[in-house]
Design an enzyme around this catalytic site. Structure first.
Site, short mmCIF file in Angstrom:
data_model
loop_
_atom_site.label_atom_id
_atom_site.label_comp_id
_atom_site.label_asym_id
_atom_site.label_seq_id
_atom_site.Cartn_x
_atom_site.Cartn_y
_atom_site.Cartn_z
N HIS A 190 -10.29 18.89 -33.18
CA HIS A 190 -9.67 18.90 -31.84
C HIS A 190 -8.30 19.57 -31.92
O HIS A 190 -8.24 20.79 -31.89
CB HIS A 190 -9.65 17.47 -31.28
N SER A 220 -4.39 19.29 -26.26
CA SER A 220 -5.32 18.49 -25.47
C SER A 220 -4.77 18.33 -24.04
O SER A 220 -4.47 19.34 -23.41
CB SER A 220 -5.55 17.15 -26.17
N ASP A 258 -15.06 21.94 -30.06
CA ASP A 258 -14.01 20.92 -29.89
C ASP A 258 -14.68 19.55 -29.76
O ASP A 258 -15.43 19.28 -28.82
CB ASP A 258 -13.24 21.27 -28.61
#
Ligand code: NAG
Ligand code: NAG
Length: 421
Positions: A365, A202, A298
C-alpha cells in the site's frame, strides 16, 4: 478491531503489573522495529536516535479558529527544521487512514488517533521521505520535514454545515484544519520556501491531490512547488459482486461531511459531487506538477474496492485478498483487469509533460513513508531505481519524462508483497 482493543484489558484483570511493564517494552520494541515488522524484512536502518523521533505539535488556538479533530480536540503535526542547503526547502507528508462515512463510524473514529489528538502518539519516527539520514533519504533529508496528522476522516475536506445536531457531537472541520495548519507552517517559514513538495499516502494521498493547487498558491510565485500522491489513486470500479461499493462509500463520505464545497467547481458543475472526489476527476483540474506512486495491486484497494468482504459471501477470495501468491489464475486475471483500469484512469495524466509516475506491480500500500520501500538495498525498483531516486529525478528534472511502469505480477523481482495470512 474491538478484539485487539479488548485483549490487553482482559490480561490486566487476570495478571499483575508485570504485564503492563512488558507491554511498554513490547510497544517500544514495536516502535523501534515497526518498519521492519510491517515489511517482514530484517531492519536496514540504524536504531532511532533523537533526530528520527519528532514531537507532536498541537495547532495553537484551534478552538478560536474552529479547526478541530472529529472529537473537538486540537489537530497536530510533527515538524523537524531543515538546515544547510535544505533550510528553505520543505517536504510535507499527510498521514492517511481511510475515511468515515456515517455518524457511527465517525463516532468510533473520534475515539482513536485518526479522529482525536488525545489518542495520538506524542512522538513519531520520521522514516522514508521524512528520514533525516542521507543514506535513507538522499534528496530531502535536510529539508524542513513535516508530518501532518489526519484526524477529520474526510481527507481534510469536510465542512461544518453538516455536523450532526443533538446529542452526538462530531466536528467536520477538515478544510479548516488544512487551512489552519498551513497558516501556522507559513508563519514558521514555509511562506519563504524556495522548494517544496507536498506529499501524502492513501487518504493523505487523496488530500494531497485535493489541496495541491491551494498549496501552490500559498507559496511564493518563484518557488518550485510539486505534489506527490502515494497510493492515493482510488478507483471508481465495480467490486467482484458487480456493485459499485467504492462509489457508494464515497457518496456517503461526501454527503456526511459536506465535502462538495472543497471539490473543484468545474467538476461539481458537471457531475455528482462524489464523482469529483475520485482522483481520476481531481487530477484533471490540477495545474501544479504531480507525481503518482501507486502499486498496481494496491492491497487496500483490492481488500476494500475490488473485494470488500460483503462482495465475497462464499469466501472464494479469502486467501487471495490477503496474499497475492494465493490467487488462482482466474483471480489473477481479475486483478490484472484492475491494474488495467488503474493505468487507463491515468491515461490522460500520462500525457502531461510535467507529471511523473511510478506504478510497480507489488501487493503493498504506502511506499513513501517506509524506509524499506522508499530507499534501501531491498526496496522495490523499476529500471534499477528506488522510489526515492525516481522521485528525486522527477522533482529536480534530472531526466524527463519520469514515467516508470513495470509489467504484470509477478514480473518485478524487487517487489515486496505483503502476506496477511
Ligand atoms: C449490492 O448493492 C445493493 C444495493 O446497494 C445491496 O442491496 C446489496 O446487498 C449489495 N450486494 C452485495 C453483495 O454487496
Ligand atoms: C543498480 O543500481 C545500483 C546502485 O543503486 C548499482 O550498484 C548497480 O550496478 C545497478 N545495476 C544495474 C544492473 O544497473
Amino acid at each position: 478491531m474491538s478484539k485487539v482493543v479488548n485483549a490487553p484489558s482482559r490480561l490486566l484483570n487476570k495478571r499483575n503489573w508485570v504485564i503492563p511493564a512488558s507491554c511498554v517494552i513490547l510497544f517500544l520494541l514495536f516502535l523501534f522495529f515497526s518498519d521492519s515488522l510491517f515489511l517482514r524484512k530484517p531492519p536496514q536502518t540504524p536504531l532511532p536516535s533523537p533526530p528520527d523521533l519528532v514531537d507532536l505539535t498541537l495547532l495553537t488556538d484551534s478552538q478560536d479558529k474552529g479547526a478541530l479533530c472529529l472529537d473537538g480536540s486540537a489537530p497536530g503535526y510533527h515538524f523537524s527544521r531543515g538546515y544547510g542547503s535544505g533550510s528553505d526547502s520543505w517536504v510535507l507528508h499527510i498521514e492517511g487512514g481511510g475515511w468515515c462515512d456515517s455518524i457511527s463510524s465517525c463516532s468510533f473514529r473520534a475515539g482513536t488517533a485518526l479522529g482525536s489528538s488525545k489518542h495520538m502518539e506524542r512522538r513519531v519516527l520520521f522514516k522514508g521521505i521524512l528520514s533525516p539520514h542521507p543514506s535513507e533519504n538522499p534528496d530531502f533529508y535536510n529539508w524542513n520535514r513535516v508530518k501532518i496528522r489526519y484526524c477529520d476522516g474526510a481527507s481534510f475536506s469536510g465542512h461544518p454545515d453538516t455536523e450532526p445536531k443533538g446529542n452526538t457531537k462530531l466536528y467536520f472541520r477538515g478544510q479548516l484544519i488544512w487551512k489552519s495548519i498551513m497558516d501556522e507552517l507559513l508563519s514558521a517559514g514555509l511562506s519563504s520556501a524556495r522548494q517544496s513538495l507536498l506529499s501524502g499516502c492513501s487518504a493523505g494521498g487523496l488530500a494531497t491531490l485535493l489541496h495541491c493547487d491551494e498549496f501552490r498558491e500559498a507559496l511564493p510565485k518563484g518557488a518550485d512547488v510539486k505534489c506527490l500522491a502515494d497510493a492515493g489513486f482510488f478507483l471508481d470500479e465495480k467490486d467482484v459482486s458487480g456493485n459499485r461499493s467504492m462509489r457508494s462509500f464515497y457518496h456517503n463520505v461526501v454527503q456526511l461531511q459536506g465535502v462538495h464545497k472543497s471539490l473543484h467547481r468545474d467538476c461539481v458543475a458537471k457531475k455528482e459531487p462524489s464523482d469529483c472526489f475520485f482522483p481520476v476527476e481531481v487530477i484533471r483540474n490540477i495545474r501544479t506538477p504531480v507525481f503518482l506512486v501507486n502499486p498496481a495491486y494496491d492491497f487496500w484497494q483490492i481488500q476494500n474496492v475490488l473485494v470488500p468482504l460483503k462482495a465475497d459471501p462464499t469466501r472464494s477470495w479469502w486467501r487471495c485478498r490477503l496474499n497475492i501468491q494465493a490467487c488462482s489464475p482466474n483471480q489473477l486475471e481479475i486483478l490484472n483487469g484492475f491494474r488495467g483500469s488503474l493505468l487507463k484512469a491515468m491515461d490522460e495524466f500520462q500525457k502531461s509533460s510535467d507529471g511523473g509516475l511510478f506504478i510497480n506491480s507489488c501487493f503493498i500500500h504506502c511506499q513513501t513513508w517506509y524506509g524499506t520501500t522508499w530507499h534501501s538495498p531491498t526496496s522495490p525498483r523499476i529500471n534499477n531505481k528506488t522510489i526515492a531516486e525516481t522521485i528525486g529525478d522527477w522533482y529536480f528534472n534530472r531526466r524527463r519524462p519520469v514515467r516508470e511502469v513495470d509489467g504484470e505480477y509477478p514480473c518485478n523481482p524487487t517487489c515486496i508483497n505483503m502476506d496477511f495470512t
